[in-house]
Design an enzyme around this catalytic site. Structure first.
Site, short mmCIF file in Angstrom:
data_model
loop_
_atom_site.label_atom_id
_atom_site.label_comp_id
_atom_site.label_asym_id
_atom_site.label_seq_id
_atom_site.Cartn_x
_atom_site.Cartn_y
_atom_site.Cartn_z
N PHE A 138 15.19 -9.59 -2.50
CA PHE A 138 14.21 -10.32 -1.69
C PHE A 138 13.40 -9.33 -0.88
O PHE A 138 13.95 -8.48 -0.19
CB PHE A 138 14.95 -11.29 -0.76
CG PHE A 138 14.07 -12.28 -0.06
CD1 PHE A 138 13.85 -13.55 -0.58
CD2 PHE A 138 13.44 -11.96 1.13
CE1 PHE A 138 13.05 -14.47 0.06
CE2 PHE A 138 12.63 -12.87 1.79
CZ PHE A 138 12.43 -14.13 1.26
N GLY A 139 12.06 -9.43 -1.00
CA GLY A 139 11.18 -8.56 -0.24
C GLY A 139 10.51 -9.36 0.87
O GLY A 139 11.03 -9.49 1.97
N GLY A 140 9.33 -9.94 0.55
CA GLY A 140 8.65 -10.78 1.52
C GLY A 140 8.75 -12.26 1.20
O GLY A 140 8.32 -13.10 1.98
N SER A 207 -1.33 -11.43 -0.26
CA SER A 207 -0.05 -11.58 0.44
C SER A 207 0.30 -10.35 1.28
O SER A 207 1.44 -10.24 1.76
CB SER A 207 1.06 -11.80 -0.59
OG SER A 207 1.19 -10.66 -1.44
N SER A 211 4.40 -9.40 2.13
CA SER A 211 5.04 -8.97 0.88
C SER A 211 5.39 -7.50 1.00
O SER A 211 4.83 -6.77 1.81
CB SER A 211 4.11 -9.22 -0.32
OG SER A 211 2.85 -8.60 -0.15
N SER A 222 -1.24 -6.65 -8.15
CA SER A 222 -2.56 -6.04 -7.99
C SER A 222 -3.11 -6.40 -6.62
O SER A 222 -2.98 -7.55 -6.18
CB SER A 222 -3.53 -6.53 -9.06
OG SER A 222 -3.13 -6.13 -10.34
N GLU A 270 11.41 -7.63 -12.06
CA GLU A 270 11.62 -8.82 -11.23
C GLU A 270 13.06 -9.03 -10.77
O GLU A 270 13.54 -10.16 -10.68
CB GLU A 270 11.10 -10.07 -11.96
CG GLU A 270 9.63 -9.97 -12.31
CD GLU A 270 8.99 -11.29 -12.70
OE1 GLU A 270 9.57 -12.35 -12.41
OE2 GLU A 270 7.90 -11.25 -13.29
N ARG A 416 -4.29 -23.76 2.66
CA ARG A 416 -3.51 -24.50 1.68
C ARG A 416 -2.44 -25.35 2.36
O ARG A 416 -2.14 -26.48 1.93
CB ARG A 416 -2.86 -23.54 0.67
CG ARG A 416 -2.07 -24.24 -0.42
CD ARG A 416 -1.53 -23.28 -1.45
NE ARG A 416 -0.60 -22.32 -0.90
CZ ARG A 416 0.33 -21.69 -1.61
NH1 ARG A 416 0.44 -21.92 -2.90
NH2 ARG A 416 1.15 -20.83 -1.06
N TYR A 477 -9.28 -15.53 -12.18
CA TYR A 477 -8.41 -16.12 -11.17
C TYR A 477 -8.93 -17.50 -10.81
O TYR A 477 -10.04 -17.64 -10.31
CB TYR A 477 -8.39 -15.22 -9.93
CG TYR A 477 -7.33 -15.56 -8.91
CD1 TYR A 477 -6.16 -14.82 -8.85
CD2 TYR A 477 -7.51 -16.59 -7.99
CE1 TYR A 477 -5.18 -15.12 -7.90
CE2 TYR A 477 -6.54 -16.89 -7.05
CZ TYR A 477 -5.38 -16.14 -7.01
OH TYR A 477 -4.41 -16.44 -6.08
#
Length: 560
Positions: A138-140, A207, A211, A222, A270, A416, A477
């Site tokens: 787990f990072g961010g 992020s 992150s 990226s 991952e 969001r 995107y």
């Protein structure tokens, strides 16, 4: 330090409680969305959850595993508190945020562990293998593909290994322009430590604030300035990754011809093979100048031609982002209306004059162009790019639109949160392809999304931009909005849209992910993405590095 602090962090959504999106000073935004979605915004369909509303079972940990973890990492670095478990049991995808609002966690992690050094990571993995515990690095926690969610069927419990206390820039080599950075360092922590020595990593994803380096590498992320600085895999010189069967330590050299790249295999893994603990990163001197400005083209195709031309002529900007018609109109609605009325009147008058010349924010394509570096180099590059764009039909809007985009580039994720509470389905997805296929793929994915959404919602807004640009092609995107389906159908509505877009991407020559990663949400398309023999090769590496399958089960590889 940890990005999750009780009373500070919005564990059910994005960012911190003291930050919110400024809707009040964007007078055109809500009317624009109401018109496009055919719904009234403002009434709450969902409310933000309280922690005491979440039902959580007791931790599933065998025997004295909890005490053993405390001995390995220190009791202060082990937690089974409700806040710590809930905040690390899901990421930030639309599906995740929806379930949080429904007060629903399908499977929670059982314990959170914060190792302080690599030896503790190794010791935790040994214990986990012995006790048949799954481990999720787990990072961010900003994954939007289900990357941190427990997908466990045959394990005795789940450990979330939070690397937040491994967050140092350990060494800077100014001669080679490299830095050894621990994997738990968040974006602001990295830049603060590098900037103090006159350097930058140059990786600034949306992020960025929430992150970490290890997550960036593990998902092949990226940043928004990737056109100039490169994707994260371009920045990694070497790394260390702890697996249940030992430590992978790649050689710190600028390039090597010593067989297939183990470094490339670890990037994008991952947490499926092991835990990235540190990386030697390529760094750059802080730029003397940051120059961001706006342009508008009469249509999306003309803007695409301009981007392709600049890249293939060697005129490589730090950042270039080209919005299609829908996103251009959305960007105009996002524009701040704060400040003196005379200024807004002058801007609106200028826009009307532009529209009479065929440059309309209702029908055109808006471009953000960013250049960073030494002043003379930036000025020369700017003159050449603007000249090229002018010949292809672009109109230079000046620096103000670019500066406004740069200032607010990390803010939209907060909006969001409000939209979901108002009953709007809103999500993003991305792909990439070559220039010869880009407009075709763009149209096919857009049409697939519209068909999947409008068949039930009646109205939708599908917007797209080109970014993360290369000599050979670019990323597409998408952001899509629609009135949320009826109670109990919200998640299925999203799944239909996601599946339709993913099928269109696979059918029409895109990649299932350019920079969001795979997790479990994209895993069903991995066989078509890489092919059967390549999938078997990935599975074979898994059997060597993690024979008991404790590392982030259920991710990357399609089930069944």
């Amino acid at each position: 330090m940890s990005d999750y602090v009780e009373g500070k962090s919005r564990w059910w959504g994005w960012g911190n409680l003291d930050q919110r999106f400024d809707v009040e000073n964007r007078e055109n935004l809500i009317p624009f969305l109401e018109s496009n979605l055919g719904m009234d915004l403002g009434s709450e369909r969902f409310s933000d959850p309280n922690l005491d509303e979440i039902e959580l079972p007791e931790p599933l940990l065998p025997g004295n595993a909890l005490d053993e973890l405390g001995k390995l990492c220190g009791p202060e670095n082990v937690s089974t508190s409700k806040f710590d478990r809930v905040s690390r049991s899901m990421g930030k995808s639309y599906r995740d945020l929806l379930r949080f609002r429904m007060r629903r966690i399908d499977r929670a992690v059982d314990v959170v562990v914060w190792p302080r050094k690599e030896d503790e990571v190794e010791a935790v993995l040994r214990l986990a293998e012995k006790e048949k515990l799954a481990v999720i690095p787990f990072g961010g926690g900003s994954s939007v593909t289900g990357g941190v969610e427990p997908m466990v069927k045959d394990k005795a419990g789940v450990i979330s290994m939070d690397l937040a206390r491994m967050n140092r820039v350990k060494r800077i080599d100014a001669t080679s322009q490299t830095a050894v950075i621990e994997a738990g360092a968040l974006g602001p922590e990295i830049e603060e430590q590098l900037n103090a020595q006159g350097f930058t990593l140059g990786h600034f994803p949306e992020s960025f604030d929430h992150s970490a380096l290890g997550g960036w590498i593990a998902t092949r992320a990226s940043g928004r300035q990737s056109t100039g600085y490169g994707d994260i895999e371009d920045m990694v010189l070497a790394l260390r990754m702890v697996t249940p069967r030992g430590v992978v330590d790649t050689r710190k050299v600028p390039s090597t011809a010593a067989g297939p790249s183990i470094l490339q295999m670890c990037m994008g893994s991952e947490g499926f093979l092991g835990v990235i603990t540190e990386a030697t990163m390529r760094i750059r001197p802080l730029p003397e100048v940051l120059d961001y400005r706006g342009l508008i083209f009469r249509n999306f195709a003309a803007g695409v031609d301009a981007v392709r031309e600049m890249m293939q002529r060697g005129l490589v900007p730090t950042c270039v982002r080209l919005s299609d018609r829908s996103e251009t109109a959305l960007a105009q609605a996002f524009r701040s209306t704060a400040g003196p009325k005379w200024k807004r009147k002058a801007e609106n008058a200028a826009l009307k004059i532009l529209a009479t010349r065929g440059y309309s924010f209702d029908d055109g394509a808006f471009m953000v162009l960013g250049l960073e570096g030494e002043r003379e180099t930036v000025e020369d590059m700017k003159a050449e790019i603007l000249s090229l764009c002018r010949k292809i039909g672009g109109f230079h809007l000046g620096a103000s639109p670019g500066r406004q985009w740069y200032r607010s580039r990390h803010d939209t994720a907060y909006f969001r949160e409000q939209l979901i509470n108002w009953g709007v389905m809103v999500d993003t997805l991305e792909t990439a392809t070559t220039w010869d296929n880009l407009l075709h793929l763009y149209g096919e994915v857009r049409n697939a999304l519209r068909a999947a959404i409008e068949g039930e919602a009646g109205e939708s807004l599908v917007a797209c931009h080109v970014s993360h640009v290369y000599r050979e092609g670019a990323s597409l995107y998408y952001t899509f909005f629609a009135p949320m389906a009826g109670e109990g159908e919200e998640e299925a509505q999203w799944e239909r849209a996601k599946r339709a877009a993913s099928e269109a991407i696979m059918e029409h020559g895109g990649t299932i992910s350019h920079h969001h990663g795979v997790g479990y949400e994209h895993a069903p398309w991995m066989r078509r993405e890489v092919g059967e023999i390549s999938l078997k090769a990935i599975e074979a590496v898994k059997r060597v590095m993690d024979p008991e399958g404790i590392m982030n089960p259920g991710k990357l590889i399609p089930v069944g």
